[in-house]
Design a protein around this motif. Sequence first.
Motif, mmCIF file in Angstrom:
data_model
loop_
_atom_site.group_PDB
_atom_site.id
_atom_site.type_symbol
_atom_site.label_atom_id
_atom_site.label_comp_id
_atom_site.label_asym_id
_atom_site.label_seq_id
_atom_site.Cartn_x
_atom_site.Cartn_y
_atom_site.Cartn_z
ATOM 1 N N PHE A 151 66.767 87.040 -4.005
ATOM 2 C CA PHE A 151 65.828 87.771 -4.875
ATOM 3 C C PHE A 151 65.797 89.254 -4.507
ATOM 4 O O PHE A 151 65.747 90.128 -5.378
ATOM 5 N N PHE A 152 65.838 89.543 -3.202
ATOM 6 C CA PHE A 152 65.801 90.934 -2.734
ATOM 7 C C PHE A 152 67.193 91.542 -2.587
ATOM 8 O O PHE A 152 67.327 92.681 -2.127
ATOM 9 N N GLY A 153 68.233 90.798 -2.970
ATOM 10 C CA GLY A 153 69.594 91.313 -2.873
ATOM 11 C C GLY A 153 70.080 91.455 -1.459
ATOM 12 O O GLY A 153 70.940 92.303 -1.173
ATOM 13 N N ARG A 154 69.597 90.597 -0.542
ATOM 14 C CA ARG A 154 69.943 90.727 0.877
ATOM 15 C C ARG A 154 70.562 89.446 1.437
ATOM 16 O O ARG A 154 70.488 89.205 2.635
ATOM 17 N N TRP A 155 71.179 88.615 0.597
ATOM 18 C CA TRP A 155 71.758 87.364 1.093
ATOM 19 C C TRP A 155 73.235 87.324 0.763
ATOM 20 O O TRP A 155 73.650 87.683 -0.339
ATOM 21 N N ALA A 156 74.038 86.865 1.700
ATOM 22 C CA ALA A 156 75.493 86.966 1.573
ATOM 23 C C ALA A 156 76.101 85.925 0.650
ATOM 24 O O ALA A 156 77.005 86.213 -0.118
ATOM 25 N N SER A 209 59.693 92.245 3.769
ATOM 26 C CA SER A 209 59.365 93.575 4.295
ATOM 27 C C SER A 209 60.594 94.426 4.562
ATOM 28 O O SER A 209 60.458 95.605 4.893
ATOM 29 N N GLY A 210 61.792 93.820 4.466
ATOM 30 C CA GLY A 210 63.015 94.612 4.577
ATOM 31 C C GLY A 210 63.771 94.508 5.877
ATOM 32 O O GLY A 210 64.565 95.412 6.190
ATOM 33 N N THR A 211 63.594 93.432 6.641
ATOM 34 C CA THR A 211 64.351 93.312 7.884
ATOM 35 C C THR A 211 65.848 93.231 7.612
ATOM 36 O O THR A 211 66.279 92.779 6.552
ATOM 37 N N ASP A 212 66.636 93.654 8.590
ATOM 38 C CA ASP A 212 68.096 93.584 8.478
ATOM 39 C C ASP A 212 68.649 92.319 9.122
ATOM 40 O O ASP A 212 69.803 91.966 8.896
ATOM 41 N N SER A 213 67.830 91.660 9.938
ATOM 42 C CA SER A 213 68.319 90.507 10.673
ATOM 43 C C SER A 213 67.143 89.640 11.107
ATOM 44 O O SER A 213 66.004 90.114 11.223
ATOM 45 N N LEU A 214 67.438 88.359 11.354
ATOM 46 C CA LEU A 214 66.446 87.412 11.864
ATOM 47 C C LEU A 214 67.025 86.689 13.072
ATOM 48 O O LEU A 214 68.208 86.344 13.086
ATOM 49 N N MET A 215 66.186 86.436 14.071
ATOM 50 C CA MET A 215 66.580 85.619 15.219
ATOM 51 C C MET A 215 65.672 84.394 15.246
ATOM 52 O O MET A 215 64.443 84.529 15.360
ATOM 53 N N HIS A 242 73.040 95.954 3.783
ATOM 54 C CA HIS A 242 73.895 94.787 3.958
ATOM 55 C C HIS A 242 73.050 93.516 3.945
ATOM 56 O O HIS A 242 71.834 93.563 4.118
ATOM 57 N N PRO A 243 73.693 92.359 3.759
ATOM 58 C CA PRO A 243 72.939 91.104 3.799
ATOM 59 C C PRO A 243 72.263 90.892 5.142
ATOM 60 O O PRO A 243 72.729 91.379 6.180
ATOM 61 N N VAL A 244 71.151 90.154 5.122
ATOM 62 C CA VAL A 244 70.433 89.826 6.348
ATOM 63 C C VAL A 244 71.345 89.008 7.261
ATOM 64 O O VAL A 244 71.958 88.033 6.838
#
Length: 364
Positions: free
Chosen positions: A340-345, A298-304, A100-102
């Motif tokens: 670029f990594f396909g992880r943005w909504a 590096s593949g994180t699923d989320s950022l705080m 899923h997106p970050v």
Amino acid sequence: MIIVIKAGTPVVEIERITLEISRYGIAPEVSLGQQKAVIGLIGDTAEIDTKQIQNISPFIEQVVRIKKPFKRASLEYRNGEHSEVVVPTPNGAVTFGQNHPVVVVAGPCSVENEQMIVETAQVVKATGAQFLRGGAYKPRTSPYAFQGHGESALELLAKAREATGLGIITEVMDAAELELVASVADVIQIGARNMQNFSLLKKVGATGKPVLLKRGLAATIEDWLMSAEYILAAGNPNVILCERGIRTFDKQYTRNTLDISAIPVLRTLTHLPIMIDPSHATGKSEFVQPMAMAAIASGTDSLMIEVHPDPAKALSDGPQSLTLPAFEELMLELGALGKFFGRWAKPNNTYTSAALATQVTARV
């Protein structure tokens, strides 16, 4: 021990298998994945013959013993399939997970007043964050430092959610405050200093609310996953792991050491979603951007990310907090990398001014 059920197995057959397993004196736990079902057997399974289990049904694909001490948290427990944590918010459900997106969580270290928290919430939402973070109860090294406004701060977080629709992530420090925190929080945070407060972990797990579990200051990855196991064992499958830096020998240049390698390591060990907190890890706002980008790569699923309207006047953790304009610019940069990594909504250039978008595009 886990029992992997073949794809397409009728539900009635899965129920029959679990009934047969229960006769061994162990309560089976069924986990339904996207492709297959997995039945977990937690407890003393040393005397159970895997061949006898295999012969219960032709729909059983394989029986596997889990050798790691963290059973429910292990990747094997879900037969190699990574789990998702779905959190309902006023703006709709948000999913934390590898496919899923970050998910971006942003806000101040602590809730100071209504104007500050609502203003911050409005800006981080407009910039693309899905959750507002803010401390009502603050664990501090010094007993004389600001400890948070407590219950009144929770009320202000509720107002910020009402104004923006953002989900709320806030920390619980004591079981006595758990019910109150759970009444406001969409995700309950366990801070680094409470990572091995096992009594609190059990009680938080029993609430059923999604839990954000921060890594302890000097915790090994196995220590961390064993703490997650306490929450999972309490019947709560919705755990998100947060790497926020560990204490090492260098305190002069960064607050902690951000263990980016934890992301690929965890991918091989656990099915749980992963969050990175570069603000607490580095302790300095100028290092948040490169570490956040490294986390996405590096593949994180989320950022705080810690954000404050005026970091110089923040009651806690001002040096690591971004200003509101700095956060907007960071989101543009993260959006370009995330896409670029396909992880943005969403397209990142919808969040801020065209002029700022042009500046960032030129640098990227």
